[in-house]
Design an enzyme around this catalytic site. Structure first.
Site, PDB file in Angstrom:
ATOM      1  N   LYS A   1       4.941  -7.994 -12.233  1.00 30.67           N
ATOM      2  CA  LYS A   1       3.570  -7.971 -11.693  1.00 30.67           C
ATOM      3  C   LYS A   1       2.579  -8.367 -12.788  1.00 30.67           C
ATOM      4  CE  LYS A   1       0.514  -4.849  -9.042  1.00 30.67           C
ATOM      5  NZ  LYS A   1       0.323  -3.455  -8.591  1.00 30.67           N
TER       6      LYS A   1
ATOM      7  N   SER B   1      -1.244  -3.172  -3.719  1.00 29.02           N
ATOM      8  CA  SER B   1      -1.674  -4.347  -4.448  1.00 29.02           C
ATOM      9  C   SER B   1      -0.516  -5.228  -4.926  1.00 29.02           C
ATOM     10  CB  SER B   1      -2.485  -3.926  -5.671  1.00 29.02           C
ATOM     11  OG  SER B   1      -1.652  -3.206  -6.590  1.00 29.02           O
TER      12      SER B   1
ATOM     13  N   SER C   1       0.895   1.146  -4.286  1.00 27.18           N
ATOM     14  CA  SER C   1       1.055  -0.311  -4.434  1.00 27.18           C
ATOM     15  C   SER C   1       2.473  -0.810  -4.659  1.00 27.18           C
ATOM     16  CB  SER C   1       0.180  -0.815  -5.579  1.00 27.18           C
ATOM     17  OG  SER C   1      -1.152  -0.814  -5.165  1.00 27.18           O
TER      18      SER C   1
HETATM   19  N1  GLN Z   1      -4.218   0.464  -2.098  1.00 22.94           N
HETATM   20  C1  GLN Z   1      -4.624   1.466  -3.046  1.00 22.94           C
HETATM   21  C2  GLN Z   1      -5.940   1.069  -3.666  1.00 22.94           C
HETATM   22  O1  GLN Z   1      -6.467   0.099  -3.248  1.00 22.94           O
HETATM   23  C3  GLN Z   1      -3.567   1.664  -4.077  1.00 22.94           C
HETATM   24  C4  GLN Z   1      -3.558   0.623  -5.130  1.00 22.94           C
HETATM   25  C5  GLN Z   1      -2.479   0.791  -6.131  1.00 22.94           C
HETATM   26  O2  GLN Z   1      -1.560   1.599  -5.960  1.00 22.94           O
HETATM   27  N2  GLN Z   1      -2.596   0.061  -7.208  1.00 22.94           N
HETATM   28  O3  GLN Z   1      -6.449   1.698  -4.532  1.00 22.94           O
END
Ligand code: GLN
Length: 518
Positions: free
Chosen positions: A85, A160, A184
């Site tokens: 990532k 994400s 994410s």
């Molecule tokens: N979707 C969640 C957010 O927008 C989690 C993001 C993540 O785990 N990096 O904060």
């Protein structure tokens, strides 16, 4: 039996390397060709990668093959390619976090997890797409365009870490690293039919992970099988003196737990279904696959009971205070002076430092990032600190206590991973709250620092898209995720006649490779 060089699991690839049936160069080349054929920006292309490092990956593969030929010591996954990532620092490779702010930034050091991949001989294929600074649930907040879901390229791959999940689901890479602050790793896993694990907080080093919310962030594996995740977590995990929150004591063996689970026997295991997660607001097909998976656990000998975690209903609200507070402070480092881009204000010959910062942050950050910086700055400002941040921290303690109480009576907790299957690109882009609601079931684990896994539970009948099953365990008991996950995976795959991803439609092979090999 010879393996398919892109569809094989990482464990199968490792066996084929050990027996001399294939080479790391052959596996790496096959992955790079698959990326080139399926990842283009064109309609139908997956766009899982922001940067592909063909040359570097092939050089690492050659080195692995040479070590094997020389009889040198090898890691269990030596020679198996991996994707990373783009929020993890990689020497010599761009690290943008999906943001314009870091366009062109090449870190001078490796994240600990990346250093461990390299030391273990895993060729790094490239960096995967993500929501900007890991803020989002669809990868649509990437400044470089969205990733598409391999099951249906008009849909989101989750976020994400949609790039890592899509790369693994599209057979571009057998393994990937993700990061999970609120879901994410697990939510993209759920909507792409892959396995994703958020380890215990502190079990995997965060050194070199560009921080969104330090007290919540964790690096973890994204794979096609539970065993592959066990192999990858064992490789990247363990104490790191460079991370002050790194756990010193070693975890129980994850690979052994997965092997034990794969025998299909869960006699004596107590499973708690979380009352607060899985009812109203969850898609019918998600609920149906979840209930069937519970039946499989019972058939394997587990006892299933319902457990209430009353504070979980406040988890989303607490998260959207704690996370923006930490993020607003972390993102203050992007000041146009030290990292990334610098934008000069227009019509100003000798601008102040503040004017340069303002112009840079205005141009460099996307809307979602700005929204969270404003939220966090507001909640931390004097006069509001106790009312917002302080209250959210108290809720966090209540959630931890709910977990503690639940784990006194059960070994693991379970829920659906995400309330719905993959939605259409664009569907929730203008509705931040609808986007945030995707993480309803994943966020409690981050707030409490406990480990969680999502694995495929089947396809929802109404849309034929993958559904995720979430398993949660007490801190440092990550092995329980692998035992239960492997048992459930074995039972479900018996019913499906093979891996769920075998049912995914073939991703269109693009005629142009332009855009894929960036
Ligand atoms: N979707 C969640 C957010 O927008 C989690 C993001 C993540 O785990 N990096 O904060």
């Amino acid at each position: 039996m010879s393996i398919d060089p892109t569809r094989a699991t990482a464990a199968q690839m490792a066996d084929a390397l050990a027996s001399g049936e294939t080479t790391s160069v052959a596996l790496t080349r096959a992955a790079l060709e698959r990326i080139a054929a399926t990842d283009g920006d064109a309609e139908g292309g997956i766009h899982a990668f922001l940067h592909v490092d063909a040359e570097g990956a092939l050089a690492q593969a050659e080195a692995s093959d040479a070590r094997r030929a020389a009889g040198a010591p090898l890691s269990p996954l030596d020679g198996v390619p991996v994707a990373v990532k783009d929020v993890l620092a990689t020497t010599g490779l761009p690290t943008t976090c999906g943001s314009k702010m870091l366009e062109g930034w090449v870190p001078p050091y490796d994240a600990t997890v990346v250093a461990r991949l390299k030391a273990a001989g895993l060729p790094i294929l490239g960096k995967t797409n993500m929501d900007e600074f890991a803020m989002g649930s669809s990868t649509e907040h990437s400044a470089y365009g969205p990733t598409r879901n391999p099951w249906d390229t008009t849909r989101i791959p989750g976020g994400s870490g949609g790039g890592s999940a899509a790369a693994v689901a599209a057979f571009q890479a057998p393994l990937a690293l993700g990061t999970d602050t609120g879901g994410s790793i697990r939510q993209p896993g759920a909507v792409t039919g892959t396995v994703g694990v958020k380890p215990t907080y502190g079990a995997v080093s965060r050194y070199g992970l560009v921080a969104m919310a330090n007290s919540l962030d964790q690096v973890g594996p994204v794979t096609r099988t539970v065993m592959d995740s066990a192999l990858l977590q064992e490789l990247i995990g363990g104490h790191d003196p460079l991370d002050s929150t790194s756990v010193v004591e070693p975890l129980p063996s994850l690979v052994e737990a997965a092997q034990q689970g794969a025998t299909g026997d869960l006699t004596g295991l107590k499973v708690g279904v979380i009352t607060e997660l899985g009812g109203d607001g969850y898609q019918a097909g998600v609920r149906a696959r979840f209930t069937e998976a519970l039946d499989k656990l019972v058939a394997a000998g587990a006892e299933v009971v319902e457990v209430s975690c009353p504070s979980f209903v406040h988890a989303l609200a607490a998260y959207y205070l704690v996370m923006p507070c930490e993020a607003s402070s972390n993102l203050a480092r992007f000041d146009a002076m030290r990292y990334g881009i610098r934008v000069m204000p227009e019509s100003n010959d000798s601008p102040s430092a503040e004017a340069v910062m303002r112009a840079t942050r205005d141009a460099g950050f996307g809307d979602e990032v700005k929204r969270r910086i404003i939220l966090g700055t507001y909640a931390l400002s004097s006069g509001y600190y106790d009312a917002y941040y302080g209250t959210a921290q108290k809720v966090r303690t209540l959630i931890q206590r709910d977990f503690d109480a639940a784990f006194e009576s059960v070994d693991v907790l379970v829920s659906p991973t995400a309330p719905t299957t993959a939605f259409k690109l664009g569907e929730k882009l203008d509705d931040p709250l609808a986007m945030y609601l995707n993480d309803l079931a994943t966020i409690p684990a981050n707030l409490a620092g406990v480990p969680g896994m999502s694995l495929p539970a089947g396809l929802a009948e109404e849309d034929g898209l993958p559904v995720g099953f979430q398993i949660l365990a007490p801190q440092l008991a990550d092995d329980r995720l692998y035992r239960v996950g492997a048992a459930l995976e074995a039972a479900l795959e018996k019913e499906w006649g093979g891996p769920l991803l075998d049912q995914a439609p073939e991703v269109a092979t693009l005629t142009s490779t332009e855009g894929a090999l960036r």
